[in-house]
Design a protein around this motif. Structure first.
Motif, PDB file in Angstrom:
ATOM      1  N   GLY A   1       0.768  -1.244   0.000  1.00  0.00           N
ATOM      2  CA  GLY A   1       0.000   0.000   0.000  1.00  0.00           C
ATOM      3  C   GLY A   1       0.796   1.290   0.000  1.00  0.00           C
TER       4      GLY A   1
ATOM      5  N   LEU B   1      -8.267  -3.006  -2.845  1.00  0.00           N
ATOM      6  CA  LEU B   1      -7.416  -2.110  -2.057  1.00  0.00           C
ATOM      7  C   LEU B   1      -7.880  -0.687  -2.345  1.00  0.00           C
ATOM      8  CD1 LEU B   1      -5.012  -1.806  -0.134  1.00  0.00           C
ATOM      9  CD2 LEU B   1      -3.556  -1.490  -2.158  1.00  0.00           C
TER      10      LEU B   1
ATOM     11  N   PRO C   1      -7.499  -2.677   2.489  1.00  0.00           N
ATOM     12  CA  PRO C   1      -8.368  -3.555   1.703  1.00  0.00           C
ATOM     13  C   PRO C   1      -9.789  -3.501   2.258  1.00  0.00           C
ATOM     14  CG  PRO C   1      -6.917  -4.840   3.122  1.00  0.00           C
ATOM     15  CD  PRO C   1      -6.511  -3.418   3.281  1.00  0.00           C
TER      16      PRO C   1
ATOM     17  N   ILE D   1      -2.406  -5.636   0.998  1.00  0.00           N
ATOM     18  CA  ILE D   1      -3.225  -6.831   0.753  1.00  0.00           C
ATOM     19  C   ILE D   1      -2.526  -8.130   1.133  1.00  0.00           C
ATOM     20  CG2 ILE D   1      -4.442  -5.657  -1.127  1.00  0.00           C
ATOM     21  CD1 ILE D   1      -2.795  -7.399  -3.086  1.00  0.00           C
TER      22      ILE D   1
END
Length: 360
Positions: free
Chosen positions: A221, A270, A288, A250
């Motif tokens: 992320g 996501l 997520p 994720i």
């Protein structure tokens, strides 16, 4: 006709695609847009630097392969990628910055942008680092020097969501934005829905060129976190930093999580989001989320990106498009150049002693 001379900082996929576009469609673009483009400088870690004030012969440069040496064998060439010298001393009007993103301090791209703005040159970049980490400072520097700092391609490649929201949503109050901002993760999650494990899906994404050799920035992320900072600051007027945006990737999702969501009419995505609270403050996060199948972002599949804007009068407006690709991202640079032109009416190319040469 106005002409803009360009310096390309980085000559990987994106800036090379921009050079290919100028080489193949330059005359058509000039007729359509009302200005022409000429590349006068290129720097690259592998090839070095090339400066030719009268314009670089693009077919020759574009024909260079991995085993064809560096720029030193060409007039005006050097084996050194002299980024600072080229940015500050070339005759370029616009610097197109397309180097790698450093999520920690934004360097060396931050310095590339700063040098250009201080030298009175416009900048367009696809690099998230300078915008997310030093955006406010660099925009002030651009304003102080009477030049433009454009970065449409820093969020979802050639899909112009920043400019769309700023120009087309006039008269609307934007209350929030959420989106699928990383096509790699979206592809991986889709393949996990088909039965692949995370590692298998990542390997497939790498084989297809969607994921880097080290996929950490995508699947954990970090990439989306930078993009959320940009969207929150540019569209919602926030002043967020990375530290203000909680991040979850994720990598912890399991096959059981995927199956459970499917059984309940949901799909994992996501999601990067930024929303305005009742007190006016902005809350943002990356995580997520199991979206219901009727959510406008749930149906976005493959490496596609999408953003849903929350507005006061229109409700939710969703825009989707390619979030990666060398040609798509090169188009983002072209759209920035168009914006620069529109913001500088009557500007001619280069220094005063070349103004007449810029007219046709």
């Amino acid at each position: 006709m106005t002409r803009y001379d360009l310096a390309l900082i980085g000559f990987g996929g994106v800036n090379r695609a921009l050079a290919e576009l100028i080489n193949s469609k330059g005359a058509e673009l000039a007729e359509e847009l009302g200005f022409s483009l000429r590349i006068v400088a290129i720097t690259d870690l592998r090839l070095g630097s090339l400066v030719q004030p009268d314009g670089i012969d693009l077919p020759t440069v574009l024909a260079l392969g991995p085993g064809d040496g560096d720029f030193s064998r060409h007039p005006g060439g050097s084996w050194e990628p002299r980024n600072q010298w080229v940015i500050q001393n070339s005759t370029a009007d616009i610097v197109a910055e397309a180097t790698f993103t450093n999520p920690n301090d934004g360097e060396p791209a931050v310095s590339h942008v700063r040098w250009a703005l201080e030298a009175g040159k416009h900048v367009c970049t696809t690099n998230k680092g300078p915008v997310a980490l030093r955006g406010h400072e660099l925009k002030e520097l651009a304003a102080a020097n009477g030049v433009s700092f454009e970065f449409e391609g820093s969020v979802i490649s050639g899909t112009p969501i920043i400019r769309l929201a700023q120009r087309m949503f006039a008269g609307l109050a934007l209350e929030g934005v959420e989106g699928i901002l990383n096509g790699t993760c979206n592809y991986i999650l889709g393949r996990m829905e088909s039965g692949l494990g995370l590692e298998e899906a990542v390997k497939e994404a790498q084989d297809l060129g969607y994921a880097e050799a080290d996929p950490t920035a995508d699947i954990e992320g970090f990439d989306v976190q930078l993009k959320v900072v940009i969207l929150a600051n540019e569209l919602l007027g926030a002043k967020l930093t990375r530290a203000d945006v909680p991040r979850e990737g994720i990598s912890a999702l399991t096959a059981a999580d995927i199956a459970h969501a499917a059984a309940n009419g949901q799909r994992w995505k996501l999601i990067g989001s930024a929303k305005r609270r009742d007190d006016g403050s902005i809350y943002a996060r990356v995580a997520p989320v199991a979206l219901p199948n009727d959510h406008p972002l749930a149906g976005i599949s493959g490496p596609t990106n999408a953003v849903a804007f929350e507005t006061d009068l229109l409700g939710q407006v969703t825009v989707s498009g390619p979030g990666a690709g060398r040609t798509e991202t090169a188009y983002a640079l072209l759209s920035d150049i168009i914006a620069i032109h529109e913001g500088t009416p009557g500007r001619t190319s280069g220094s005063a002693n070349r103004i007449e040469a810029a007219r046709v």
